[in-house]
Design a protein around this motif. Structure first.
Motif, PDB file in Angstrom:
ATOM      1  N   THR A 104      16.129  25.480  24.778  1.00 51.66           N
ATOM      2  CA  THR A 104      17.299  24.625  24.657  1.00 51.66           C
ATOM      3  C   THR A 104      16.860  23.223  25.034  1.00 51.66           C
ATOM      4  O   THR A 104      16.272  23.011  26.097  1.00 51.66           O
ATOM      5  CB  THR A 104      18.452  25.089  25.561  1.00 51.66           C
ATOM      6  OG1 THR A 104      18.857  26.398  25.144  1.00 51.66           O
ATOM      7  CG2 THR A 104      19.644  24.150  25.479  1.00 51.66           C
ATOM      8  N   VAL A 105      17.125  22.270  24.142  1.00 49.99           N
ATOM      9  CA  VAL A 105      16.693  20.887  24.317  1.00 49.99           C
ATOM     10  C   VAL A 105      17.903  20.000  24.554  1.00 49.99           C
ATOM     11  O   VAL A 105      18.864  20.036  23.784  1.00 49.99           O
ATOM     12  CB  VAL A 105      15.932  20.385  23.068  1.00 49.99           C
ATOM     13  CG1 VAL A 105      15.544  18.917  23.216  1.00 49.99           C
ATOM     14  CG2 VAL A 105      14.709  21.248  22.809  1.00 49.99           C
ATOM     15  N   LEU A 106      17.836  19.201  25.613  1.00 51.13           N
ATOM     16  CA  LEU A 106      18.830  18.165  25.858  1.00 51.13           C
ATOM     17  C   LEU A 106      18.233  16.860  25.351  1.00 51.13           C
ATOM     18  O   LEU A 106      17.191  16.421  25.829  1.00 51.13           O
ATOM     19  CB  LEU A 106      19.144  18.043  27.350  1.00 51.13           C
ATOM     20  CG  LEU A 106      20.166  16.967  27.696  1.00 51.13           C
ATOM     21  CD1 LEU A 106      21.578  17.485  27.452  1.00 51.13           C
ATOM     22  CD2 LEU A 106      20.016  16.527  29.134  1.00 51.13           C
ATOM     23  N   CYS A 107      18.873  16.264  24.366  1.00 49.99           N
ATOM     24  CA  CYS A 107      18.393  15.026  23.753  1.00 49.99           C
ATOM     25  C   CYS A 107      19.129  13.849  24.385  1.00 49.99           C
ATOM     26  O   CYS A 107      20.355  13.748  24.276  1.00 49.99           O
ATOM     27  CB  CYS A 107      18.644  15.075  22.248  1.00 49.99           C
ATOM     28  SG  CYS A 107      18.091  13.612  21.355  1.00 49.99           S
ATOM     29  N   ALA A 108      18.404  12.961  25.052  1.00 48.67           N
ATOM     30  CA  ALA A 108      18.993  11.771  25.660  1.00 48.67           C
ATOM     31  C   ALA A 108      19.242  10.739  24.563  1.00 48.67           C
ATOM     32  O   ALA A 108      18.322  10.367  23.839  1.00 48.67           O
ATOM     33  CB  ALA A 108      18.046  11.197  26.715  1.00 48.67           C
ATOM     34  N   VAL A 109      20.492  10.309  24.439  1.00 46.97           N
ATOM     35  CA  VAL A 109      20.875   9.407  23.349  1.00 46.97           C
ATOM     36  C   VAL A 109      21.488   8.140  23.939  1.00 46.97           C
ATOM     37  O   VAL A 109      22.593   8.174  24.480  1.00 46.97           O
ATOM     38  CB  VAL A 109      21.880  10.072  22.379  1.00 46.97           C
ATOM     39  CG1 VAL A 109      22.130   9.176  21.175  1.00 46.97           C
ATOM     40  CG2 VAL A 109      21.386  11.439  21.938  1.00 46.97           C
ATOM     41  N   SER A 110      20.768   7.029  23.797  1.00 51.97           N
ATOM     42  CA  SER A 110      21.260   5.743  24.318  1.00 51.97           C
ATOM     43  C   SER A 110      22.206   5.066  23.336  1.00 51.97           C
ATOM     44  O   SER A 110      23.049   4.273  23.731  1.00 51.97           O
ATOM     45  CB  SER A 110      20.088   4.803  24.598  1.00 51.97           C
ATOM     46  OG  SER A 110      19.458   4.447  23.370  1.00 51.97           O
ATOM     47  N   GLY A 111      22.023   5.365  22.070  1.00 52.31           N
ATOM     48  CA  GLY A 111      22.763   4.682  21.012  1.00 52.31           C
ATOM     49  C   GLY A 111      21.861   3.754  20.224  1.00 52.31           C
ATOM     50  O   GLY A 111      22.242   3.240  19.180  1.00 52.31           O
ATOM     51  N   GLY A 112      20.635   3.552  20.712  1.00 53.60           N
ATOM     52  CA  GLY A 112      19.660   2.746  19.987  1.00 53.60           C
ATOM     53  C   GLY A 112      19.070   3.521  18.827  1.00 53.60           C
ATOM     54  O   GLY A 112      19.193   4.757  18.746  1.00 53.60           O
ATOM     55  N   ALA A 113      18.413   2.799  17.929  1.00 52.74           N
ATOM     56  CA  ALA A 113      17.861   3.418  16.722  1.00 52.74           C
ATOM     57  C   ALA A 113      16.871   4.535  17.043  1.00 52.74           C
ATOM     58  O   ALA A 113      16.852   5.563  16.349  1.00 52.74           O
ATOM     59  CB  ALA A 113      17.190   2.354  15.855  1.00 52.74           C
ATOM     60  N   ASP A 114      16.056   4.354  18.085  1.00 50.14           N
ATOM     61  CA  ASP A 114      15.044   5.367  18.402  1.00 50.14           C
ATOM     62  C   ASP A 114      15.669   6.692  18.817  1.00 50.14           C
ATOM     63  O   ASP A 114      15.280   7.753  18.334  1.00 50.14           O
ATOM     64  CB  ASP A 114      14.060   4.857  19.453  1.00 50.14           C
ATOM     65  CG  ASP A 114      14.720   4.299  20.713  1.00 50.14           C
ATOM     66  OD1 ASP A 114      15.955   4.120  20.739  1.00 50.14           O
ATOM     67  OD2 ASP A 114      13.979   4.017  21.679  1.00 50.14           O
ATOM     68  N   SER A 115      16.671   6.652  19.691  1.00 52.97           N
ATOM     69  CA  SER A 115      17.265   7.910  20.145  1.00 52.97           C
ATOM     70  C   SER A 115      18.174   8.535  19.084  1.00 52.97           C
ATOM     71  O   SER A 115      18.253   9.759  18.982  1.00 52.97           O
ATOM     72  CB  SER A 115      18.013   7.720  21.464  1.00 52.97           C
ATOM     73  OG  SER A 115      19.131   6.882  21.321  1.00 52.97           O
ATOM     74  N   ILE A 116      18.829   7.719  18.287  1.00 54.96           N
ATOM     75  CA  ILE A 116      19.654   8.249  17.193  1.00 54.96           C
ATOM     76  C   ILE A 116      18.752   8.946  16.172  1.00 54.96           C
ATOM     77  O   ILE A 116      19.066  10.040  15.687  1.00 54.96           O
ATOM     78  CB  ILE A 116      20.493   7.133  16.534  1.00 54.96           C
ATOM     79  CG1 ILE A 116      21.574   6.632  17.492  1.00 54.96           C
ATOM     80  CG2 ILE A 116      21.090   7.593  15.209  1.00 54.96           C
ATOM     81  CD1 ILE A 116      22.687   7.624  17.798  1.00 54.96           C
ATOM     82  N   ALA A 117      17.619   8.340  15.846  1.00 53.94           N
ATOM     83  CA  ALA A 117      16.672   8.955  14.900  1.00 53.94           C
ATOM     84  C   ALA A 117      16.125  10.263  15.458  1.00 53.94           C
ATOM     85  O   ALA A 117      16.010  11.262  14.730  1.00 53.94           O
ATOM     86  CB  ALA A 117      15.537   7.989  14.584  1.00 53.94           C
ATOM     87  N   MET A 118      15.807  10.280  16.757  1.00 55.95           N
ATOM     88  CA  MET A 118      15.291  11.505  17.366  1.00 55.95           C
ATOM     89  C   MET A 118      16.348  12.609  17.322  1.00 55.95           C
ATOM     90  O   MET A 118      16.043  13.746  16.960  1.00 55.95           O
ATOM     91  CB  MET A 118      14.861  11.254  18.814  1.00 55.95           C
ATOM     92  CG  MET A 118      14.374  12.516  19.514  1.00 55.95           C
ATOM     93  SD  MET A 118      13.856  12.234  21.221  1.00 55.95           S
ATOM     94  CE  MET A 118      15.416  11.752  21.969  1.00 55.95           C
ATOM     95  N   LEU A 119      17.591  12.274  17.691  1.00 56.31           N
ATOM     96  CA  LEU A 119      18.667  13.265  17.653  1.00 56.31           C
ATOM     97  C   LEU A 119      18.829  13.825  16.247  1.00 56.31           C
ATOM     98  O   LEU A 119      18.936  15.044  16.057  1.00 56.31           O
ATOM     99  CB  LEU A 119      19.981  12.645  18.129  1.00 56.31           C
ATOM    100  CG  LEU A 119      21.212  13.552  18.016  1.00 56.31           C
ATOM    101  CD1 LEU A 119      21.081  14.777  18.914  1.00 56.31           C
ATOM    102  CD2 LEU A 119      22.470  12.757  18.346  1.00 56.31           C
ATOM    103  N   HIS A 120      18.828  12.955  15.261  1.00 48.72           N
ATOM    104  CA  HIS A 120      18.998  13.410  13.875  1.00 48.72           C
ATOM    105  C   HIS A 120      17.848  14.322  13.442  1.00 48.72           C
ATOM    106  O   HIS A 120      18.064  15.362  12.805  1.00 48.72           O
ATOM    107  CB  HIS A 120      19.120  12.214  12.934  1.00 48.72           C
ATOM    108  CG  HIS A 120      19.444  12.602  11.539  1.00 48.72           C
ATOM    109  ND1 HIS A 120      18.523  12.554  10.530  1.00 48.72           N
ATOM    110  CD2 HIS A 120      20.579  13.087  10.986  1.00 48.72           C
ATOM    111  CE1 HIS A 120      19.068  12.981   9.413  1.00 48.72           C
ATOM    112  NE2 HIS A 120      20.316  13.310   9.659  1.00 48.72           N
ATOM    113  N   ALA A 121      16.631  13.952  13.793  1.00 46.92           N
ATOM    114  CA  ALA A 121      15.475  14.787  13.435  1.00 46.92           C
ATOM    115  C   ALA A 121      15.564  16.152  14.116  1.00 46.92           C
ATOM    116  O   ALA A 121      15.345  17.188  13.471  1.00 46.92           O
ATOM    117  CB  ALA A 121      14.177  14.082  13.816  1.00 46.92           C
TER     118      ALA A 121
END
Length: 153
Positions: free
Chosen positions: A25-42
């Motif tokens: 189970t992965v918790l994805c830290a999402v700041s709202g910046g392009a890098d974290s949004i792209a990681m979450l989507h991937a």
């Protein structure tokens, strides 16, 4: 680079480095910046193929007033709209990605402790992410950084 080849590159890296073992189970830290949004989507796109559960978390540092609050709302809405329930080809359903929201007064805490804002923000963010990971049953925390980011602990 096209989206699908990029996803394949990310998938290969995850497999080669054993970053997300099956059943994790992965918790994805999402700041709202392009890098974290792209990681979450991937990760959202790869969760079925790599057999892991995905959750998300956002921490509002309250350092930029209304702008910080807008970032928090954006992340929450993005997760709700773009990371919803997904039906597999066999008809079974992958659940929507749950999101854990947190906030803290970083400036006040830094002043109270006599520490720098960035160091305090990082410590408070990581404490929140560890707490959210426990609540989510996550055994992995994913954070995203761009090439121009300074080194994080």
């Amino acid at each position: 680079m096209e989206v699908l080849p990029l996803l394949k590159t990310i998938e290969n890296l995850i497999r080669e480095q054993d970053l997300i073992p099956a059943g994790s189970t992965v918790l994805c830290a999402v700041s709202g910046g392009a890098d974290s949004i792209a990681m979450l989507h991937a990760l959202y796109r790869l969760r079925d193929k790599l057999d892991f559960t995905l959750t998300a978390a956002h921490y509002n540092h309250r350092l930029r007033g209304a702008e910080s609050d807008r970032d928090a709302r954006f992340v929450e809405q993005f997760v709700q709209l773009c990371c919803g329930e997904h039906r597999r080809q066999d008809g079974t359903v992958l659940p929507a990605v749950p999101i854990y929201m947190g906030a803290g007064d970083v400036a006040a805490q830094a002043a109270l402790q006599g520490r720098g804002i960035e160091e305090t923000a990082r410590d408070m963010r990581y404490a929140f992410l560890r707490q959210a990971a426990r609540k989510a049953g996550a055994d992995r925390i994913a954070t995203a950084h761009t090439a121009s980011d300074n080194v994080e602990t």
